[in-house]
Design a protein around this motif. Structure first.
Motif, mmCIF file in Angstrom:
data_model
loop_
_atom_site.group_PDB
_atom_site.id
_atom_site.type_symbol
_atom_site.label_atom_id
_atom_site.label_comp_id
_atom_site.label_asym_id
_atom_site.label_seq_id
_atom_site.Cartn_x
_atom_site.Cartn_y
_atom_site.Cartn_z
ATOM 1 N N VAL A 184 1.329 6.431 -8.665
ATOM 2 C CA VAL A 184 1.626 7.413 -7.621
ATOM 3 C C VAL A 184 1.930 6.709 -6.304
ATOM 4 O O VAL A 184 2.793 7.125 -5.547
ATOM 5 N N SER A 185 1.249 5.603 -6.041
ATOM 6 C CA SER A 185 1.509 4.881 -4.804
ATOM 7 C C SER A 185 2.926 4.302 -4.787
ATOM 8 O O SER A 185 3.570 4.269 -3.743
ATOM 9 N N LEU A 186 3.422 3.885 -5.928
ATOM 10 C CA LEU A 186 4.807 3.406 -6.010
ATOM 11 C C LEU A 186 5.784 4.526 -5.696
ATOM 12 O O LEU A 186 6.764 4.325 -4.989
ATOM 13 N N ARG A 187 5.505 5.716 -6.212
ATOM 14 C CA ARG A 187 6.356 6.882 -5.933
ATOM 15 C C ARG A 187 6.328 7.211 -4.440
ATOM 16 O O ARG A 187 7.357 7.542 -3.847
ATOM 17 N N ALA A 188 5.163 7.080 -3.839
ATOM 18 C CA ALA A 188 5.043 7.351 -2.402
ATOM 19 C C ALA A 188 5.877 6.364 -1.597
ATOM 20 O O ALA A 188 6.569 6.757 -0.658
ATOM 21 N N GLU A 189 5.795 5.092 -1.949
ATOM 22 C CA GLU A 189 6.551 4.071 -1.224
ATOM 23 C C GLU A 189 8.056 4.305 -1.339
ATOM 24 O O GLU A 189 8.796 4.040 -0.398
ATOM 25 N N PRO A 225 8.441 15.162 13.196
ATOM 26 C CA PRO A 225 8.795 13.757 12.964
ATOM 27 C C PRO A 225 7.982 12.757 13.777
ATOM 28 O O PRO A 225 7.919 11.583 13.415
ATOM 29 N N GLN A 226 7.334 13.194 14.846
ATOM 30 C CA GLN A 226 6.502 12.290 15.638
ATOM 31 C C GLN A 226 5.159 12.010 14.968
ATOM 32 O O GLN A 226 4.456 11.074 15.353
ATOM 33 N N THR A 227 4.794 12.793 13.968
ATOM 34 C CA THR A 227 3.512 12.628 13.287
ATOM 35 C C THR A 227 3.597 11.481 12.288
ATOM 36 O O THR A 227 4.461 11.478 11.413
ATOM 37 N N GLN A 228 2.704 10.507 12.431
ATOM 38 C CA GLN A 228 2.657 9.404 11.484
ATOM 39 C C GLN A 228 1.981 9.868 10.198
ATOM 40 O O GLN A 228 1.240 10.847 10.192
ATOM 41 N N VAL A 229 2.239 9.139 9.104
ATOM 42 C CA VAL A 229 1.693 9.513 7.799
ATOM 43 C C VAL A 229 0.980 8.320 7.178
ATOM 44 O O VAL A 229 1.494 7.210 7.191
ATOM 45 N N PRO A 238 8.955 5.796 2.694
ATOM 46 C CA PRO A 238 8.756 4.368 2.954
ATOM 47 C C PRO A 238 8.081 4.061 4.291
ATOM 48 O O PRO A 238 7.471 3.005 4.444
ATOM 49 N N GLN A 239 8.164 4.969 5.257
ATOM 50 C CA GLN A 239 7.547 4.717 6.563
ATOM 51 C C GLN A 239 6.040 4.969 6.569
ATOM 52 O O GLN A 239 5.355 4.607 7.512
ATOM 53 N N ALA A 240 5.509 5.550 5.511
ATOM 54 C CA ALA A 240 4.082 5.874 5.459
ATOM 55 C C ALA A 240 3.249 4.643 5.132
ATOM 56 O O ALA A 240 3.671 3.764 4.394
ATOM 57 N N LYS A 241 2.045 4.620 5.688
ATOM 58 C CA LYS A 241 1.051 3.605 5.325
ATOM 59 C C LYS A 241 0.368 4.074 4.047
ATOM 60 O O LYS A 241 0.324 5.267 3.761
ATOM 61 N N LEU A 242 -0.191 3.142 3.299
ATOM 62 C CA LEU A 242 -0.857 3.478 2.045
ATOM 63 C C LEU A 242 -2.182 2.746 1.968
ATOM 64 O O LEU A 242 -2.244 1.534 2.162
ATOM 65 N N LEU A 243 -3.246 3.500 1.690
ATOM 66 C CA LEU A 243 -4.574 2.923 1.521
ATOM 67 C C LEU A 243 -5.051 3.322 0.135
ATOM 68 O O LEU A 243 -5.132 4.509 -0.183
ATOM 69 N N SER A 244 -5.332 2.329 -0.698
ATOM 70 C CA SER A 244 -5.725 2.591 -2.081
ATOM 71 C C SER A 244 -7.227 2.749 -2.216
ATOM 72 O O SER A 244 -7.997 1.991 -1.628
ATOM 73 N N ALA A 296 4.283 15.088 3.120
ATOM 74 C CA ALA A 296 4.831 14.079 4.040
ATOM 75 C C ALA A 296 6.313 14.322 4.315
ATOM 76 O O ALA A 296 6.770 14.150 5.447
ATOM 77 N N GLN A 297 7.049 14.725 3.298
ATOM 78 C CA GLN A 297 8.470 15.020 3.497
ATOM 79 C C GLN A 297 8.646 16.238 4.412
ATOM 80 O O GLN A 297 9.521 16.243 5.278
#
Length: 125
Positions: A85-90, A72-76, A94-100, A64-65
């Motif tokens: 791991v989800s906390l580390r991702a956030e 940069p136009q590609t959403q994540v 921070p602009q990425a969506k997260l689905l658990s 993602a980085q």
């Protein structure tokens, strides 16, 4: 057509997700690890990177980085079954969506639809 790059190291999950998104009307390219996704990201032709976080060689956060710099136009959107791991991702993307995980395919499709303003459409699963 909206193009999705799916990076998921679990073969069964990758096929499952790709099939659901294709059935929902998306064009999906699926790869089995982050390093395999890099050349696709560098082409800059994807609207969404849908990535597992925990993968060999290059994890989803690193991918993602790279995406943020190269396309940069590609959403994540991340998919993960690990709370820590989800906390580390956030923190790192921070602009990425997260689905658990676990999630139902209709939830995935709904989340992707909402990213592209297609929330009013219904899909058959």
């Amino acid at each position: 057509m909206i193009r999705i790059l799916l990076a998921e190291d679990d073969d069964v999950m990758r096929e499952y997700l790709a099939r659901a998104l294709t059935s929902a009307g998306y064009h999906v390219t699926a790869v089995d690890r982050g390093t395999a996704a890099v050349p696709y990201i560098d082409s800059g032709t994807f609207d969404l990177l849908l990535s597992d976080i925990v993968m060999p060689e290059m994890d989803g956060i690193e991918l993602a980085q790279h995406t943020a710099k190269a396309a940069p136009q590609t959403q994540v959107m991340f998919i993960t079954g690990f709370a820590a791991v989800s906390l580390r991702a956030e923190e790192n993307v921070p602009q990425a969506k997260l689905l658990s995980k676990p999630f139902h395919l209709k939830d995935l499709v709904r989340e992707v639809d909402s990213l592209f303003g297609r929330a009013d459409q219904s899909h058959q699963q």
